[in-house]
Design an enzyme around this catalytic site. Sequence first.
Site, short mmCIF file in Angstrom:
data_model
loop_
_atom_site.label_atom_id
_atom_site.label_comp_id
_atom_site.label_asym_id
_atom_site.label_seq_id
_atom_site.Cartn_x
_atom_site.Cartn_y
_atom_site.Cartn_z
N GLU A 12 0.84 -1.21 0.00
CA GLU A 12 0.00 0.00 0.00
C GLU A 12 0.87 1.25 0.00
OE1 GLU A 12 -3.83 -1.35 2.52
OE2 GLU A 12 -1.93 -1.19 3.56
N GLY A 78 -10.05 -7.77 8.48
CA GLY A 78 -10.90 -8.95 8.37
C GLY A 78 -12.34 -8.56 8.65
N MET A 175 -5.27 -4.55 13.33
CA MET A 175 -4.25 -4.59 14.39
C MET A 175 -3.64 -3.23 14.77
SD MET A 175 -2.46 -8.17 13.10
CE MET A 175 -1.43 -8.38 14.54
N GLU A 176 -4.14 -2.13 14.22
CA GLU A 176 -3.48 -0.84 14.48
C GLU A 176 -4.39 0.33 14.83
OE1 GLU A 176 -3.14 -2.41 11.40
OE2 GLU A 176 -1.31 -3.51 11.87
N ASP A 199 -10.24 -10.34 4.02
CA ASP A 199 -10.55 -11.71 4.43
C ASP A 199 -11.70 -11.64 5.42
OD1 ASP A 199 -9.39 -11.84 7.40
OD2 ASP A 199 -8.01 -10.66 6.19
N1 SAH Z 1 2.64 -10.51 7.99
C1 SAH Z 1 1.61 -11.49 8.00
C2 SAH Z 1 0.29 -11.00 8.52
C3 SAH Z 1 0.05 -9.52 8.44
S1 SAH Z 1 -0.97 -9.06 9.73
C4 SAH Z 1 1.43 -12.08 6.61
O1 SAH Z 1 1.84 -11.44 5.65
O2 SAH Z 1 0.88 -13.17 6.54
C5 SAH Z 1 -2.36 -8.46 8.87
C6 SAH Z 1 -2.43 -6.99 8.64
O3 SAH Z 1 -3.66 -6.72 8.00
C7 SAH Z 1 -2.45 -6.17 9.91
O4 SAH Z 1 -1.80 -4.95 9.67
C8 SAH Z 1 -3.95 -5.98 10.21
O5 SAH Z 1 -4.25 -4.65 10.55
C9 SAH Z 1 -4.68 -6.36 8.92
N2 SAH Z 1 -5.61 -7.51 8.96
C10 SAH Z 1 -6.18 -8.04 7.85
N3 SAH Z 1 -6.94 -9.10 8.16
C11 SAH Z 1 -6.87 -9.26 9.51
C12 SAH Z 1 -7.42 -10.21 10.40
N4 SAH Z 1 -8.20 -11.21 9.97
N5 SAH Z 1 -7.13 -10.10 11.72
C13 SAH Z 1 -6.31 -9.10 12.15
N6 SAH Z 1 -5.75 -8.18 11.34
C14 SAH Z 1 -6.01 -8.24 10.02
#
Ligand code: SAH
Length: 232
Positions: A12, A78, A175-176, A199
Amino acid sequence: MRTAIVSAMHEELSAVLALLPDEQKQAAAGRDFWVGHLHGKEVVAVLSRIGKVAAATTATVLVERFAVDRILFTGVAGGIARGVQRGDVVVADAFMQHDLDASPIFPRYEVPLYGTDRFGTDAALTQELLSAVKRALPSTRLHRGLVASGDRFVSSAAESQALMRALPDVLAVEMEGAAFGQVCRDYGVPFAAIRTISDRADDAAHGDFLSFIDDVASRHSAAIVEAFLRAA
Ligand code: SAH
């Protein structure tokens, strides 16, 4: 007027940086802050990094060191509420921390000493952001409401259903955002946030998340930021 554009993911941020003709890198707190212009307006673009603590550091540096007047967060999340589907956009009215629990000293979810469990986003900025999303992505389904943050990637149907039962008005999980909400409230800096649903926070979340980041999320963020600053 200096606007901070914050992204959670590299994909992004790069799409946003591609819109800036003149960005200059400045390092602080182990992060790269990109200072430049978009549609002639001063911006500082940065990666928040993942999780609430990383987000709080980023927000604090943006305010203290870069003297931003407002903060705009774009990222993915999510979907939790029924009807909040992959590809939809959620504009946050408020954030809470679904993993905060200082009970029985404070009520479940309440942020100690703030007397509340949620931090609202800035109403005027959120309205501007909402209009920008409508202009940039006219065929995208939009939701507006409460978003929950926690230091967990929610990736099972059991956990997302438990969240939905415990917090029936939560639209999406990430998460932020709540960390930005709290720091911005401490400093009195207007804050607004959008999250594209990558997701459904269920058993398929990880695969869905990864494919979505590549496909859609970066295009969404850049288009919204472009439309927002064009009008701002
Ligand atoms: N680095 C890991 C996961 C990234 S964490 C990977 O690439 O697999 C996911 C990021 O997207 C976080 O910044 C969060 O804010 C967001 N996010 C998207 N879907 C999420 C979910 N189901 N639960 C928590 N955070 C989610």
